[in-house]
Write a protein that holds these residues in place. Sequence first.
Motif, PDB file in Angstrom:
ATOM      1  N   ASP A  13       0.857  -1.181   0.000  1.00 16.87           N
ATOM      2  CA  ASP A  13       0.000   0.000   0.000  1.00 16.87           C
ATOM      3  C   ASP A  13       0.895   1.232   0.000  1.00 16.87           C
ATOM      4  N   LEU A  14       0.542   2.217  -0.804  1.00 16.30           N
ATOM      5  CA  LEU A  14       1.355   3.426  -0.886  1.00 16.30           C
ATOM      6  C   LEU A  14       0.473   4.657  -0.786  1.00 16.30           C
ATOM      7  N   GLN A  15       0.754   5.466   0.196  1.00 18.32           N
ATOM      8  CA  GLN A  15       0.069   6.738   0.362  1.00 18.32           C
ATOM      9  C   GLN A  15       0.954   7.870  -0.150  1.00 18.32           C
ATOM     10  N   VAL A  16       0.331   8.817  -0.812  1.00 16.12           N
ATOM     11  CA  VAL A  16       1.021  10.017  -1.273  1.00 16.12           C
ATOM     12  C   VAL A  16       0.592  11.163  -0.364  1.00 16.12           C
ATOM     13  N   LEU A  17       1.559  11.752   0.336  1.00 17.42           N
ATOM     14  CA  LEU A  17       1.273  12.796   1.312  1.00 17.42           C
ATOM     15  C   LEU A  17       1.895  14.113   0.893  1.00 17.42           C
ATOM     16  N   GLU A  18       1.160  15.172   1.055  1.00 17.37           N
ATOM     17  CA  GLU A  18       1.720  16.508   0.926  1.00 17.37           C
ATOM     18  C   GLU A  18       2.005  17.006   2.347  1.00 17.37           C
ATOM     19  N   VAL A  19       3.284  17.234   2.650  1.00 17.18           N
ATOM     20  CA  VAL A  19       3.698  17.596   4.003  1.00 17.18           C
ATOM     21  C   VAL A  19       4.186  19.039   4.019  1.00 17.18           C
ATOM     22  N   THR A  20       3.490  19.888   4.744  1.00 19.40           N
ATOM     23  CA  THR A  20       3.855  21.304   4.880  1.00 19.40           C
ATOM     24  C   THR A  20       3.847  21.675   6.361  1.00 19.40           C
ATOM     25  N   GLU A  21       4.131  22.933   6.628  1.00 21.57           N
ATOM     26  CA  GLU A  21       4.116  23.403   8.016  1.00 21.57           C
ATOM     27  C   GLU A  21       2.727  23.262   8.638  1.00 21.57           C
ATOM     28  N   LYS A  22       1.709  23.248   7.799  1.00 19.04           N
ATOM     29  CA  LYS A  22       0.334  23.137   8.300  1.00 19.04           C
ATOM     30  C   LYS A  22      -0.048  21.696   8.636  1.00 19.04           C
ATOM     31  N   GLY A  23       0.806  20.738   8.228  1.00 20.56           N
ATOM     32  CA  GLY A  23       0.511  19.339   8.508  1.00 20.56           C
ATOM     33  C   GLY A  23       0.542  18.487   7.262  1.00 20.56           C
ATOM     34  N   GLU A  24      -0.087  17.311   7.328  1.00 20.01           N
ATOM     35  CA  GLU A  24      -0.101  16.360   6.228  1.00 20.01           C
ATOM     36  C   GLU A  24      -1.464  16.346   5.544  1.00 20.01           C
ATOM     37  N   LYS A  25      -1.426  16.275   4.226  1.00 19.31           N
ATOM     38  CA  LYS A  25      -2.644  16.113   3.445  1.00 19.31           C
ATOM     39  C   LYS A  25      -2.500  14.861   2.597  1.00 19.31           C
ATOM     40  N   LEU A  26      -3.430  13.945   2.729  1.00 17.68           N
ATOM     41  CA  LEU A  26      -3.399  12.698   1.984  1.00 17.68           C
ATOM     42  C   LEU A  26      -3.939  12.933   0.575  1.00 17.68           C
ATOM     43  N   LEU A  27      -3.080  12.740  -0.439  1.00 18.30           N
ATOM     44  CA  LEU A  27      -3.477  12.970  -1.830  1.00 18.30           C
ATOM     45  C   LEU A  27      -3.952  11.696  -2.521  1.00 18.30           C
ATOM     46  N   GLU A  28      -3.275  10.599  -2.257  1.00 15.59           N
ATOM     47  CA  GLU A  28      -3.636   9.328  -2.884  1.00 15.59           C
ATOM     48  C   GLU A  28      -3.378   8.178  -1.917  1.00 15.59           C
ATOM     49  N   THR A  29      -4.213   7.165  -1.984  1.00  9.92           N
ATOM     50  CA  THR A  29      -3.941   5.888  -1.330  1.00  9.92           C
ATOM     51  C   THR A  29      -4.067   4.808  -2.401  1.00  9.92           C
ATOM     52  N   ASN A  30      -2.976   4.103  -2.652  1.00  7.64           N
ATOM     53  CA  ASN A  30      -2.951   3.134  -3.743  1.00  7.64           C
ATOM     54  C   ASN A  30      -2.574   1.746  -3.245  1.00  7.64           C
ATOM     55  N   LYS A  31      -3.252   0.746  -3.740  1.00  8.11           N
ATOM     56  CA  LYS A  31      -2.840  -0.635  -3.560  1.00  8.11           C
ATOM     57  C   LYS A  31      -2.046  -1.005  -4.807  1.00  8.11           C
ATOM     58  N   VAL A  32      -0.762  -1.271  -4.618  1.00  6.30           N
ATOM     59  CA  VAL A  32       0.156  -1.434  -5.746  1.00  6.30           C
ATOM     60  C   VAL A  32       0.554  -2.901  -5.901  1.00  6.30           C
ATOM     61  N   SER A  33       0.579  -3.359  -7.138  1.00 10.36           N
ATOM     62  CA  SER A  33       1.051  -4.696  -7.470  1.00 10.36           C
ATOM     63  C   SER A  33       2.100  -4.592  -8.568  1.00 10.36           C
ATOM     64  N   MET A  34       3.223  -5.253  -8.369  1.00  4.14           N
ATOM     65  CA  MET A  34       4.308  -5.221  -9.351  1.00  4.14           C
ATOM     66  C   MET A  34       4.749  -6.656  -9.628  1.00  4.14           C
ATOM     67  N   LYS A  35       4.599  -7.093 -10.895  1.00  3.03           N
ATOM     68  CA  LYS A  35       4.952  -8.451 -11.279  1.00  3.03           C
ATOM     69  C   LYS A  35       6.139  -8.452 -12.237  1.00  3.03           C
ATOM     70  N   LEU A  36       7.064  -9.383 -12.022  1.00  4.44           N
ATOM     71  CA  LEU A  36       8.194  -9.587 -12.916  1.00  4.44           C
ATOM     72  C   LEU A  36       8.455 -11.082 -13.051  1.00  4.44           C
ATOM     73  N   ARG A  37       8.671 -11.523 -14.293  1.00  4.22           N
ATOM     74  CA  ARG A  37       8.984 -12.935 -14.524  1.00  4.22           C
ATOM     75  C   ARG A  37      10.479 -13.107 -14.685  1.00  4.22           C
ATOM     76  N   GLN A  38      11.001 -14.154 -14.082  1.00  2.00           N
ATOM     77  CA  GLN A  38      12.410 -14.489 -14.222  1.00  2.00           C
ATOM     78  C   GLN A  38      12.615 -15.341 -15.477  1.00  2.00           C
ATOM     79  N   TRP A  39      13.057 -14.707 -16.561  1.00  2.00           N
ATOM     80  CA  TRP A  39      13.407 -15.438 -17.772  1.00  2.00           C
ATOM     81  C   TRP A  39      14.874 -15.835 -17.713  1.00  2.00           C
TER      82      TRP A  39
END
Length: 286
Positions: free
Chosen positions: A226-252
Motif C-alpha cells: 500500500d502506498l500513500q502520497v502525502l503533501e507535508v507542509t508546516e500546516k501538517g499532512e494532506k493525503l493525496l492518494e492511497t494506492n494498492k500497488v502490485s508489481m509483477k516480474l517474470r524471471q526469464w
Amino acid sequence: MVDSTENTKTLFSSPYLVDYYDLLHPISDSDDATFYWRVYQELRSPLVSAPRDPFIIMDLGTGNGRVIRAIASYATLTGDDMYNCRILGVDNAPHMLERARQNDNPFFKEHVFWYLGSALNLEKVMSQSGFGKVDLLIFSLGSIGYLTQEGQLRMFLRQLSRVLRPNTGRAFVSIYDCFALQKMEAALLQPEDVTKTKSTAFANIVYRGSNLRSEVTDKVREAKFDLQVLEVTEKGEKLLETNKVSMKLRQWDKDELVCMATGTGVRFVESFTGKQETICVFQTEA
C-alpha cells in the motif's frame, strides 16, 4: 477533511507512482549505457558512407528515457552529430512516457520521437512513426520480465521479426539475473512496517509504504504493498492518494529465450554478461 482516492495500480499508473518507481529502481548499478553506445557505433559505422534510410534506434520500455539521455550525452561528448539517425522512445505507460518527454536538450528535438506503444505490437509503433525498419532495438534492464503471461514472449519475438531491418538489424534484450530481481524487491519490501520516501521531483511530497509482502508463482515474482502520497507542509499532512500497488516480474533465462525464438522469424546471435543482467542479441532469420 482528507482528500484522497484509492485504486489498485501498477507502479506506472500515476505521476506520483512513476516518481516513486524511479526513486527505488536500482538503475545506478547498471553499466549498460556505455555498452549500448558502443553497439550503436559498431552497427552504424559500416553504413555512414552509404546513402540509405535513417538509422533507427528503438528504446523499448524507455521508462524515464534513461538510455536515450545517455546516448545524447555520449553524442555530445564525442562530437557525433548522429546524422540521419532517429531514436524512438517507446513505452506502454503514459505517465512514464510523459516523464521521459520532459527534457529540453536540443538533441531530443532533432533526433528523438516518443510513442505510446507495447512490446506486443511494435508494428503499430513503426506504422505511426512513418519510418522503415529498426536497426538497433534496445530492451534494457530486464524489462522483458514484465511479459509475465503465457504466449507474450513469443508474440514479442514475432514482432521483432517484423520490425527489425533484415540481416543487419539487431535486438538487444536484457534479462535480469535472480540477484537483481531480489534487489528490486528488497527496495520495496524493506523490513520496517512503514517506510517513508521523500520525492525529489515534487515539492513537499512524501511517499508512505506499508503492508509489504511478496510471493513467487511459476517464476513470476509479485510484490504488493500500500502506498500513500502525502503533501507535508508546516500546516501538517494532506493525503493525496492511497494506492494498492502490485508489481509483477517474470524471471526469464537465456535458454528459454533461445528456445522460444524458434519459429518466430528471429534467431539468437550471441549474449553479453553485465553486472546484473544477461543481454541476448537477436536478428531476423535469413
